[in-house]
Design an enzyme around this catalytic site. Structure first.
Site, PDB file in Angstrom:
ATOM      1  N   GLN A  96     -20.170  29.815  56.916  1.00 57.75           N
ATOM      2  CA  GLN A  96     -19.346  29.107  55.932  1.00 57.75           C
ATOM      3  C   GLN A  96     -19.068  30.021  54.742  1.00 57.75           C
ATOM      4  OE1 GLN A  96     -20.472  24.517  56.027  1.00 57.75           O
ATOM      5  NE2 GLN A  96     -22.173  25.731  55.343  1.00 57.75           N
ATOM      6  N   ASN A 112       1.783  10.741   6.658  1.00 59.50           N
ATOM      7  CA  ASN A 112       0.767   9.866   7.237  1.00 59.50           C
ATOM      8  C   ASN A 112       0.995   9.677   8.734  1.00 59.50           C
ATOM      9  OD1 ASN A 112      -0.372   6.452   6.646  1.00 59.50           O
ATOM     10  ND2 ASN A 112      -1.475   8.246   7.314  1.00 59.50           N
ATOM     11  N   TYR A 161       0.831  -1.208   0.000  1.00 59.44           N
ATOM     12  CA  TYR A 161       0.000   0.000   0.000  1.00 59.44           C
ATOM     13  C   TYR A 161       0.864   1.256   0.000  1.00 59.44           C
ATOM     14  CZ  TYR A 161      -3.067   3.716   1.605  1.00 59.44           C
ATOM     15  OH  TYR A 161      -3.750   4.895   1.700  1.00 59.44           O
TER      16      TYR A 161
END
Length: 725
Positions: free
Chosen positions: A357, A269, A117
């Site tokens: 708090q 690639n 390929y």
């Protein structure tokens, strides 16, 4: 039977391990037979603290040489070469033989007529086509992949930033050095020379889906190496070069390369552009993550927060390592802080002056940041695996005399890691915005002025109001960028590339998110420094008010008209309590105004004492009511002058009380912003704008100058939380 089956299975596994080790040795690969799936290596990489890892990154970033061998590249090394901050690249000579072997194998395979390929076939969906003209095929590959648009001559810029291109070049060299790609070592040396001489090919910003790799942008590097007429590069001074000029300036003595079979495919690639940019992004993301921890601690200091939110037991019971470390870092900054000590006294004196708090942006900051740090850290390791991977196709396995057709070009680790990182960055930004919003709001900031205005006349000073609007804008854009990229995949290349990672797109969007978070961090830190200075001013002004009230009380309330001790002398202690409890900036622009709380509450103290004075009020010599006017008139005469004197002394650097920040562990960041960058307290009376100061810090942050003062804040931390006691 079960015993026999187990024995056969054991033998098969042993045979498999033996084969893997033999094959690994033949290809110079490191494989652990006890960890064939690599989970152990991945887990091992996460050991130790995040801060220690960041310190190692910074140390690596500053090393003068990056030695490439294919397996040990780090994101900090990629970031260093990308920035071209003096570091150079060296190739491992030991890799030459493996690279040559795979290149030779391709040529021998082609000469034998083996069908492979991308060497004897077409590409992708048209790989059914055949040719024996291997060199011409590679040339055509580069031509048709040169599909990018640069928009030259237009206002918009569609060129990939130089840093990302340099990162891609480095990562691609590292991949190809492993000897599975079929490319000559000389080509890798040429790319290295381009890097070391700061010659940067022009790559298109868009046009890749990072599967099959970053084909389109990488083809422009190949185009420069082969001397294509459309290839351009930027020189060391930013000048535009053609391929010939680039070769000459880089000292590449060879002619343009005539690509051999497989070499074009080897160059294009792969996932190097996406993973290269991701490396740059993650280096910055790790720094910003640590910065957010320290900023949260400074926020707690200036907001007079309660430090118990960092107590180790709370976080130990939650089990998440990122949260435990974030809390321990904040605990370290707050431990021994003068702000925390003063806040403790304040809370004990009047616990109802603020909520029991602290609000979530302060109290739950370790729980909020912890998972985000874990995400960034895991993404960092994922990208480091990717930049050390072989990610092209086909792979040349010389030891087994075959080409393997697979899909390592699929950049999913990049797309997913970048999406996750971007989500983490957006969440950090949301926390900073919530903290900033509390800091500038006088309903929530425990006595700081609205908008952090510092002028004498608050009606002509709106402080950080514009900055808060800008922060909302930054935060909104950052939240938008948190949307995933990887869910927007389109089928490409005649439905051959029907799933693709979008790795570079996700990396680009995460780079945008980094820049926006840097804008937010810069704005927030400038505001925190403003708050630090306002606390210093507040303390000096309160001291002046307290001394003046005490002086006036002694003068007007101690002695009666006939020289006897007056019952109003007992009011002084309660008058001073009013000064202690009242927020200075709620009255200081006009301290004796009857519409402001100080004057009202001082009068109320005298009235309350008069009401319990009983029969003595009927006698003008012992009446407290009759002392009120005298006290207030004397205060009006003296207090404005003393307040102005205290403010002037502060502005001239002659404050009676020193700035608390000087003895705090957060001081290095404050010093950096104020002294090294030359910023100062912003007021409406001065011409300089908030944006100008934020710009200085943003630029310094982009240049990495904030790293040293940031790490200095944590220089004494031993990597462990304080003992539970």
């Amino acid at each position: 039977m079960e015993v026999v089956a187990a024995a056969i299975l054991k033998n098969n596994i042993n045979d498999y391990d033996s084969f893997c080790l033999t094959h690994a040795n033949a290809n110079n690969m490191k494989v652990n037979a006890a960890d064939p799936l690599n989970w152990g290596v991945a887990a091992e990489a996460m050991k130790g603290s995040h801060l220690d890892e960041v310190k190692r990154m910074v140390e690596e970033y500053r090393k003068p040489v990056v030695r490439l061998g294919g397996e040990t590249l780090t994101i900090s090394q990629v970031a260093a070469i990308a920035a071209h901050d003096g570091a150079t690249v060296e190739l491992s000579e030991s890799a030459r033989a493996g690279v040559k072997a795979s290149s030779d194998w391709v040529m021998e395979s082609m000469n034998k007529g083996t069908d492979s390929y991308g060497v004897t076939t077409g590409f992708g969906a048209t790989s059914h086509r055949r040719t024996k003209q291997g060199g011409a095929l590679q040339k055509e590959l580069i031509r048709f992949l040169n599909a990018g648009i640069f928009g030259n001559g237009t206002e918009s810029n569609h060129t990939l930033p130089h840093t990302a291109t340099r990162a891609a070049m480095l990562v691609r060299i590292n991949t190809l050095l492993q000897g599975y790609s079929g490319i000559r070592f000389e080509i890798l040396e040429a790319i290295t020379k381009l890097l070391n001489n700061n010659i940067t090919p022009c790559l298109p910003l868009r046009g890749t889906i990072t599967a099959s790799g970053d084909l389109v942008p990488l083809s422009y590097i190949a185009g420069l190496l082969t001397g294509r007429s459309n290839s351009k590069a930027h020189g060391p001074s930013g000048e535009m070069l053609n391929a010939k000029e680039a070769f000459q300036l880089a000292g590449i003595n060879a002619e343009f390369f005539e690509l051999q079979p497989k070499e074009g495919l080897a160059l294009v690639n792969g996932t190097a552009v996406g993973s290269g940019l991701a490396s740059i992004v993650l280096f910055e993301a790790n720094i910003l993550a640590v910065l957010s921890e320290v900023l949260s601690a400074i926020f707690a200091e200036v907001m007079q927060g309660k430090p118990e939110f960092t107590d180790h037991l709370t976080h130990k019971l939650k089990h998440h390592p990122g949260q435990i470390e974030a809390a321990a870092i904040m605990e370290h900054i707050l431990h021994g802080s003068a702000y925390v000590k003063d806040a403790k006294k304040l809370h004990e004196m009047d616990p109802l002056q603020k909520p029991k708090q602290d609000r979530y942006a302060l109290r739950t900051s370790p729980q909020w940041l912890g998972p985000l740090i874990e995400v960034i850290r895991f993404s960092t390791k994922s990208i480091e695996r990717e930049i050390n991977s072989v990610n092209d196709n086909p792979l040349i396995d010389v030891s087994r005399n075959k080409a393997l057709h697979g899909g390592n070009f699929q950049g999913t680790p990049i797309g997913v890691s970048m999406d996750n990182t971007r989500l983490a960055l957006a969440s950090i930004g949301k926390l900073l915005f919530a903290q900033f919003s509390e800091l500038v709001n006088d309903f929530y900031n425990n006595g700081l002025p609205s908008n952090l205005s510092a002028s004498r006349n608050p009606s002509l000073d709106y402080g950080f109001k514009g900055s808060e609007i800008a922060m909302a804008s930054y935060c909104s854009e950052l939240q938008y960028l948190a949307n995933p990229v990887t869910t927007h995949v389109q089928s490409a290349e005649q439905h051959n590339q029907d799933v693709n990672s979008l790795g570079l797109i996700s990396s680009r969007k995460t780079k945008e998110a980094i820049e926006i978070l840097q804008l937010m961090s810069s704005t927030f830190l400038i505001a925190l420094c403003q708050a630090i200075d306002l606390r210093h001013l507040e303390e000096n002004l309160k001291n002046s008010v307290k001394n003046t009230v005490s002086q006036v009380a002694k003068k007007t309330l101690t002695i009666g008209v006939s020289g006897e001790l007056h019952p109003s002398r007992f009011c002084e202690k309660d008058l001073l309590k009013v000064v202690d409890r009242e927020h200075v900036f709620s009255y200081i622009d006009d301290p004796c105004s009857a519409t402001y709380p100080l004057a009202q509450k001082l009068r109320q103290v005298l009235v309350d004492h008069a009401l319990v004075n009983g029969e003595s009020e009927k006698n003008s010599n012992t009446s407290i009511f009759q002392k009120i006017a005298t006290f207030e008139e004397e205060l009006k005469t003296l207090l404005p002058k003393e307040v102005e004197s205290a403010r002037t002394a502060y502005e001239n650097g002659n404050s009676t009380i020193a700035n608390k920040i000087n003895g705090c562990r957060s001081y290095p960041l404050y010093k950096f912003v104020r002294e090294e960058l030359g910023t100062s307290l912003l007021t409406g009376e001065r011409v300089i704008s908030p944006g100008e100061e934020c710009d200085k810090l943003f630029t310094a942050m982009c240049q990495g100058k904030i790293i040293d003062p940031l790490l200095k804040c944590l220089g004494e931390w031993n990597g462990a939380p304080l003992p539970i006691c």
